[in-house]
Write a protein that holds these residues in place. Structure first.
Motif, PDB file in Angstrom:
ATOM      1  N   ARG A  12      60.227  18.362   9.437  1.00  0.00           N
ATOM      2  CA  ARG A  12      61.021  17.316  10.079  1.00  0.00           C
ATOM      3  C   ARG A  12      61.392  16.267   9.048  1.00  0.00           C
ATOM      4  O   ARG A  12      60.712  16.107   8.037  1.00  0.00           O
ATOM      5  N   PRO A  73      53.524  27.753  18.228  1.00  0.00           N
ATOM      6  CA  PRO A  73      53.985  28.734  17.236  1.00  0.00           C
ATOM      7  C   PRO A  73      55.512  28.807  17.137  1.00  0.00           C
ATOM      8  O   PRO A  73      56.040  29.306  16.141  1.00  0.00           O
ATOM      9  N   ALA A  76      58.612  22.752  18.551  1.00  0.00           N
ATOM     10  CA  ALA A  76      58.736  21.902  19.737  1.00  0.00           C
ATOM     11  C   ALA A  76      59.935  20.987  19.569  1.00  0.00           C
ATOM     12  O   ALA A  76      60.439  20.802  18.471  1.00  0.00           O
ATOM     13  N   ARG A  79      64.416  20.995  17.868  1.00  0.00           N
ATOM     14  CA  ARG A  79      64.576  22.101  16.926  1.00  0.00           C
ATOM     15  C   ARG A  79      63.662  23.273  17.252  1.00  0.00           C
ATOM     16  O   ARG A  79      63.419  24.139  16.401  1.00  0.00           O
ATOM     17  N   CYS A  81      62.322  26.846  18.363  1.00  0.00           N
ATOM     18  CA  CYS A  81      62.950  28.134  18.049  1.00  0.00           C
ATOM     19  C   CYS A  81      63.845  28.604  19.191  1.00  0.00           C
ATOM     20  O   CYS A  81      63.371  28.820  20.317  1.00  0.00           O
TER      21      CYS A  81
HETATM   22  C1  HEM Z   1      57.486  35.783  17.134  1.00  0.00           C
HETATM   23  C2  HEM Z   1      58.732  35.414  16.880  1.00  0.00           C
HETATM   24  C3  HEM Z   1      59.170  34.051  16.401  1.00  0.00           C
HETATM   25  C4  HEM Z   1      58.441  32.953  16.023  1.00  0.00           C
HETATM   26  C5  HEM Z   1      56.915  32.778  16.022  1.00  0.00           C
HETATM   27  C6  HEM Z   1      59.388  31.926  15.637  1.00  0.00           C
HETATM   28  C7  HEM Z   1      59.033  30.662  15.186  1.00  0.00           C
HETATM   29  C8  HEM Z   1      59.936  29.684  14.843  1.00  0.00           C
HETATM   30  C9  HEM Z   1      59.570  28.349  14.435  1.00  0.00           C
HETATM   31  C10 HEM Z   1      58.143  27.798  14.289  1.00  0.00           C
HETATM   32  C11 HEM Z   1      60.722  27.664  14.189  1.00  0.00           C
HETATM   33  C12 HEM Z   1      60.829  26.180  13.755  1.00  0.00           C
HETATM   34  C13 HEM Z   1      60.840  25.344  15.044  1.00  0.00           C
HETATM   35  C14 HEM Z   1      60.624  23.854  14.831  1.00  0.00           C
HETATM   36  O1  HEM Z   1      60.803  23.359  13.719  1.00  0.00           O
HETATM   37  O2  HEM Z   1      60.261  23.134  15.809  1.00  0.00           O
HETATM   38  C15 HEM Z   1      61.826  28.570  14.428  1.00  0.00           C
HETATM   39  C16 HEM Z   1      63.148  28.242  14.265  1.00  0.00           C
HETATM   40  C17 HEM Z   1      64.184  29.111  14.478  1.00  0.00           C
HETATM   41  N1  HEM Z   1      64.109  30.383  14.986  1.00  0.00           N
HETATM   42 FE1  HEM Z   1      62.394  31.380  15.444  1.00  0.00          FE
HETATM   43  N2  HEM Z   1      60.661  32.413  15.783  1.00  0.00           N
HETATM   44  C18 HEM Z   1      60.582  33.703  16.264  1.00  0.00           C
HETATM   45  C19 HEM Z   1      61.627  34.523  16.598  1.00  0.00           C
HETATM   46  C20 HEM Z   1      62.964  34.206  16.488  1.00  0.00           C
HETATM   47  C21 HEM Z   1      64.051  35.059  16.910  1.00  0.00           C
HETATM   48  C22 HEM Z   1      63.867  36.429  17.601  1.00  0.00           C
HETATM   49  C23 HEM Z   1      65.198  34.388  16.598  1.00  0.00           C
HETATM   50  C24 HEM Z   1      66.629  34.796  16.792  1.00  0.00           C
HETATM   51  C25 HEM Z   1      67.014  35.833  17.505  1.00  0.00           C
HETATM   52  C26 HEM Z   1      64.834  33.121  16.002  1.00  0.00           C
HETATM   53  C27 HEM Z   1      65.710  32.179  15.542  1.00  0.00           C
HETATM   54  C28 HEM Z   1      65.368  30.925  15.062  1.00  0.00           C
HETATM   55  C29 HEM Z   1      66.324  29.929  14.576  1.00  0.00           C
HETATM   56  C30 HEM Z   1      67.849  30.099  14.479  1.00  0.00           C
HETATM   57  C31 HEM Z   1      65.587  28.794  14.219  1.00  0.00           C
HETATM   58  C32 HEM Z   1      66.120  27.470  13.632  1.00  0.00           C
HETATM   59  C33 HEM Z   1      66.355  26.493  14.771  1.00  0.00           C
HETATM   60  C34 HEM Z   1      66.779  25.104  14.268  1.00  0.00           C
HETATM   61  O3  HEM Z   1      66.427  24.734  13.147  1.00  0.00           O
HETATM   62  O4  HEM Z   1      67.429  24.368  15.030  1.00  0.00           O
HETATM   63  N3  HEM Z   1      63.466  33.038  15.955  1.00  0.00           N
HETATM   64  N4  HEM Z   1      61.328  29.777  14.832  1.00  0.00           N
END
Ligand code: HEM
Length: 138
Positions: A12, A73, A76, A79, A81
């Motif tokens: 952040r 995980p 929150a 931003r 996920c």
């Molecule tokens: C077990 C699977 C997954 C885990 C544990 C996970 C975890 C995370 C985490 C921790 C973040 C950062 C959130 C934050 O800073 O508050 C994130 C961001 C993100 N995730 Fe995932 N993710 C998973 C699967 C996916 C999938 C399947 C997609 C797309 C189809 C995806 C797309 C994204 C995108 C685009 C972001 C950036 C969002 C932003 O910065 O606004 N993720 N994810």
């Protein structure tokens, strides 16, 4: 997801003005890393954090969708996920399909107690030594 969060650090940026929390000053524009790997292993929150005890969730109304900060995980807030709804459905389905359709064994010569769960840190968390599992017919 608790013990091995795929994304161990949330990132952040502090907008607005400097902020003081408990005698620490967080300057505006500071980049803040939130170590969810550590909070997921904090014994004050998770008794016997190193034990694999899925039943620890039975009497606990902990929500992993960004409401209870002891288990985030997927992050929150604004931003969080956006893939959460997809991952929430697909992870169970994928694991269940693999377990249901195959029997699994380790490589020849490797015993279960030899499997090394050490992690390799980066923006995402990986196993330091890849697990080689061999599918066999059920
Ligand atoms: C077990 C699977 C997954 C885990 C544990 C996970 C975890 C995370 C985490 C921790 C973040 C950062 C959130 C934050 O800073 O508050 C994130 C961001 C993100 N995730 Fe995932 N993710 C998973 C699967 C996916 C999938 C399947 C997609 C797309 C189809 C995806 C797309 C994204 C995108 C685009 C972001 C950036 C969002 C932003 O910065 O606004 N993720 N994810």
């Amino acid at each position: 997801m608790r013990y091995h969060p795929p994304g161990p650090f949330l990132m952040r940026r502090k907008d607005g003005d400097d902020l003081e929390i408990k005698n620490y000053v967080i300057p505006k524009n500071a980049v803040i890393l939130i170590n969810i790997w550590a909070t997921s292993r904090d014994p004050r929150i998770w008794p016997n954090p190193d034990s694999f005890k899925p039943e620890r969730f039975l009497n606990r109304e902990v929500d992993f969708k960004g409401h209870d900060f002891e288990l985030i995980p997927f992050g929150a807030g604004r931003r969080i996920c956006p893939g959460l709804p997809l991952a929430y459905r697909m992870v169970h389905l994928t694991v269940a399909s693999l377990v249901h359709n195959f029997d699994w064994k380790l490589e020849p010569g490797i015993r279960p107690e030899d499997v090394d769960l050490t992690e390799k840190f980066g923006l995402s968390l990986k196993k330091a030594i890849p697990l080689k599992a061999v599918p066999t017919k059920p």
